[in-house]
Design a protein around this motif. Structure first.
Motif, PDB file in Angstrom:
ATOM      1  N   GLY A  46       1.048  -1.612  -0.076  1.00  0.00           N
ATOM      2  CA  GLY A  46      -0.168  -0.520  -0.004  1.00  0.00           C
ATOM      3  C   GLY A  46       0.860   1.220  -0.422  1.00  0.00           C
ATOM      4  N   HIS A  73      -3.487   3.367   2.398  1.00  0.00           N
ATOM      5  CA  HIS A  73      -3.928   2.259   2.785  1.00  0.00           C
ATOM      6  C   HIS A  73      -2.284   1.544   3.388  1.00  0.00           C
ATOM      7  N   SER A  76      -2.961  -4.085   3.654  1.00  0.00           N
ATOM      8  CA  SER A  76      -4.359  -4.281   3.868  1.00  0.00           C
ATOM      9  C   SER A  76      -5.285  -3.971   5.023  1.00  0.00           C
ATOM     10  N   LYS A  77      -4.951  -2.559   5.492  1.00  0.00           N
ATOM     11  CA  LYS A  77      -5.819  -1.741   6.150  1.00  0.00           C
ATOM     12  C   LYS A  77      -5.974   0.001   5.787  1.00  0.00           C
ATOM     13  N   TYR A 222      -0.385  -5.767   9.375  1.00  0.00           N
ATOM     14  CA  TYR A 222      -0.601  -4.150   7.873  1.00  0.00           C
ATOM     15  C   TYR A 222      -0.891  -6.556   7.097  1.00  0.00           C
ATOM     16  N   ILE A 223      -0.363  -7.077   6.660  1.00  0.00           N
ATOM     17  CA  ILE A 223      -0.401  -8.000   5.917  1.00  0.00           C
ATOM     18  C   ILE A 223      -0.289  -9.134   6.645  1.00  0.00           C
TER      19      ILE A 223
END
Length: 307
Positions: A46, A73, A76-77, A222-223
């Motif tokens: 992101g 981003h 994925s957040k 986050y991932i």
């Protein structure tokens, strides 16, 4: 052999392509939400690469280009960044219920006994009750004023220490102010300070580790499919070791307070006669059981840590 490979490739494409096409049609048929401005993002990570070594300055630079309310981003957040007083007011006051939940963090979850504190616990009944304990019992104006003598005593001791040190050598004010802050917090929260003991200095070092872990970057947050990395970079082991050390310390503090209260009861000395620290207050809350939910040891430890 070539025929077999071509057949396999064709079979895979005949399955993957229709699925991708269906996904595209489904996304296109959904009504598009009006999202805040957002800088271009890279696959998987992101906008994480745009934070740099000084995230606050990077975010300020991005906000000048994309406005006071922008969408980033982190992996994925999705992250909404507000960089003006008006935008922050809209989030904190006007639409506070929409933004009241907390992001899940595996490190914080372990540090705070399954997120049983008031900062990282999900929004709901438990959060409201924990907040009530902090606001009404621990951090009310009357309670804060009752610790004025602690602040004055420790500040006076700090000034005396600086006066004695100035005559002989340069003074490291950073270390002195850190010690002052820790001593005041320990007296208010735990009933006594620990900086003058060998064991206490180890405890202070553990608290520094605690602060570091609070701000650590956990790639799994986050991932998610990269969460296994923490087993190899040492983060999981560090968190596990710290949680064990701090739990043993807090358990000892609670037991010490319980035994002290028993001694005061047996000698007819009222607990209310002395200035209560946070542990005393939480033991009282646990004893009275009038807050509407089961308030156990782990809840006490989590709230002590976050305060």
């Amino acid at each position: 052999m070539a025929f077999s490979f071509d057949l396999l490739f064709f079979s895979v494409c005949s399955v993957v392509f229709p699925l991708a096409l269906l996904k595209w049609f489904y996304a296109a048929s959904k009504p598009q939400k009006k999202l805040p401005p957002s800088p271009p993002k890279l696959p998987i990570i992101g906008n994480i690469h745009q934070l740099g070594l000084l995230p606050h300055r990077s975010l300020q630079s991005l906000s000048r280009k994309y406005g006071p309310l922008m969408l980033l981003h982190f992996g994925s957040k999705p992250v909404l960044v507000a960089s003006s007083a008006d935008a922050a007011s809209q989030i904190m006051k006007t639409h506070d219920l929409v933004f009241s939940n907390r992001p899940k963090s595996s490190v914080k979850d372990r540090l705070f006994y399954g997120s049983k504190d008031v900062v990282f616990t999900p929004y709901g009944d438990y959060w409201r009750q924990a907040k009530s304990i902090c606001v009404l019992h621990l951090l009310s104006n009357k309670r804060v004023q009752s610790y004025q003598h602690v602040r004055e005593e420790e500040t006076s001791l700090m000034i005396q220490k600086i006066s004695q040190m100035c005559s002989s050598s340069p003074v490291n004010l950073t270390e002195i102010f850190v010690t002052l802050t820790n001593d005041i917090i320990c007296r208010v929260a735990l009933g006594r300070k620990y900086s003058e003991e060998e064991k206490g200095r180890k405890i202070m070092e553990n608290l520094r580790v605690f602060v570091e872990l609070m701000g650590v970057f956990d790639v799994g947050d986050y991932i998610p499919w990269l969460s296994w990395v923490n087993r190899f970079n040492g983060l999981d082991l560090k968190v596990e070791k710290f949680v064990k050390l701090i739990d043993e310390f807090l358990e000892g503090v609670i037991e010490e307070h319980i035994n002290k209260r028993k001694g005061e009861a047996e000698s007819d000395h009222s607990v209310e006669a002395r200035c209560l620290d946070f542990v005393d207050i939480l033991i009282e809350v646990n004893k009275e059981r009038t807050i509407g939910f089961a308030f156990g040891r782990d809840d006490m430890k989590a709230i002590i840590l976050v305060n």
